[in-house]
Write an enzyme that holds these catalytic residues in place. Structure first.
Site, short mmCIF file in Angstrom:
data_model
loop_
_atom_site.label_atom_id
_atom_site.label_comp_id
_atom_site.label_asym_id
_atom_site.label_seq_id
_atom_site.Cartn_x
_atom_site.Cartn_y
_atom_site.Cartn_z
N ILE A 109 2.80 6.97 -1.63
CA ILE A 109 4.05 7.72 -2.03
C ILE A 109 4.04 8.25 -3.06
O ILE A 109 4.34 9.63 -3.56
CB ILE A 109 5.33 7.08 -1.36
CG1 ILE A 109 5.22 6.67 0.04
CG2 ILE A 109 6.47 7.98 -1.89
CD1 ILE A 109 6.58 5.53 0.18
N VAL A 158 0.73 -1.04 -0.01
CA VAL A 158 -0.17 0.13 0.07
C VAL A 158 0.82 1.22 -0.04
O VAL A 158 0.59 2.16 -0.83
CB VAL A 158 -0.92 -0.07 1.05
CG1 VAL A 158 -1.67 1.39 1.38
CG2 VAL A 158 -1.86 -1.16 1.06
N CYS A 159 1.85 1.30 0.84
CA CYS A 159 2.84 2.43 1.04
C CYS A 159 3.25 3.06 -0.42
O CYS A 159 3.14 4.26 -0.38
CB CYS A 159 4.20 2.15 1.74
SG CYS A 159 3.54 1.41 3.50
N PRO A 160 3.71 2.45 -1.44
CA PRO A 160 4.31 2.99 -2.62
C PRO A 160 2.99 3.69 -3.31
O PRO A 160 3.28 4.70 -4.08
CB PRO A 160 4.87 1.93 -3.22
CG PRO A 160 4.59 0.51 -2.85
CD PRO A 160 4.16 0.87 -1.33
#
Length: 185
Positions: free
Chosen positions: A58, A53-55
């Protein structure tokens, strides 16, 4: 958790700012953005590098970088991973190579702890977003569970509302009328 109206904690951390050899790292401190009479700051946190999920988050912040810049706002991304892990991730992920904002490394977890956003059992940061005014006061906080990504357009909408310094109704968007409080006679 630290909240609205509180002073953002002082810090000094290493951040990845470039992929250019010899220019990868810089020290970023709260002094870099607090007490600038015109610049706001958005600092957003993600749990772990090299995850799923993080990328997406970002990359979406990066896609909207010019929107933050147009609002005189410094954008900073952060996690509890080291600057070396951040650099490796940027080098190995197509969506992260061209980032225009720093990736702050809170390896001691001290800033995340001061903010009150550490997940108790894992000691990683929640998906927290802070909007900080030019005097270093937190004006908005949003925290998501580890599994749910945030909405960058909502961060921009709230930033727009805060920057008007006026009353903004539900679902208000930049360019729409703000509210006028009627004075009682």
């Amino acid at each position: 958790m630290i909240g609205i109206g509180e002073k953002f904690p002082e810090f000094s951390k290493t951040a990845v700012v470039s992929l250019e050899k010899g220019k990868e790292f810089e020290t970023i401190s709260s002094d870099s953005f607090i007490n600038d009479d015109s610049r706001w700051t958005v600092m957003f946190w993600w749990p772990k590098d090299f995850t799923f999920v993080c990328p997406t988050e970002i990359a979406e912040f990066n896609n909207n970088y010019s929107e933050f810049r147009d609002r005189d706002t410094t954008l900073i991304g952060a996690s509890t991973d080291s600057e070396y892990v951040h650099l490796a991730w940027r080098n190995n992920h197509d969506d992260l190579r061209g980032l225009k904002f720093p990736m702050l490394a809170d390896t001691s977890k001290s800033l995340a702890e001061d903010l009150g956003i550490l997940v108790a059992d894992e000691k990683v940061a929640y998906r927290a977003t802070f909007i900080i005014d030019p005097q270093g006061i937190i004006r908005w906080v949003s925290v998501n569970d580890l599994n749910v990504g945030r909405n960058v357009k909502e961060v921009l909408r709230v930033l727009d509302g805060l920057q008007t310094d006026e009353l903004c109704p539900c679902n208000w968007e930049k360019g729409q009328e703000t509210l006028t409080a009627a004075l009682e006679a």
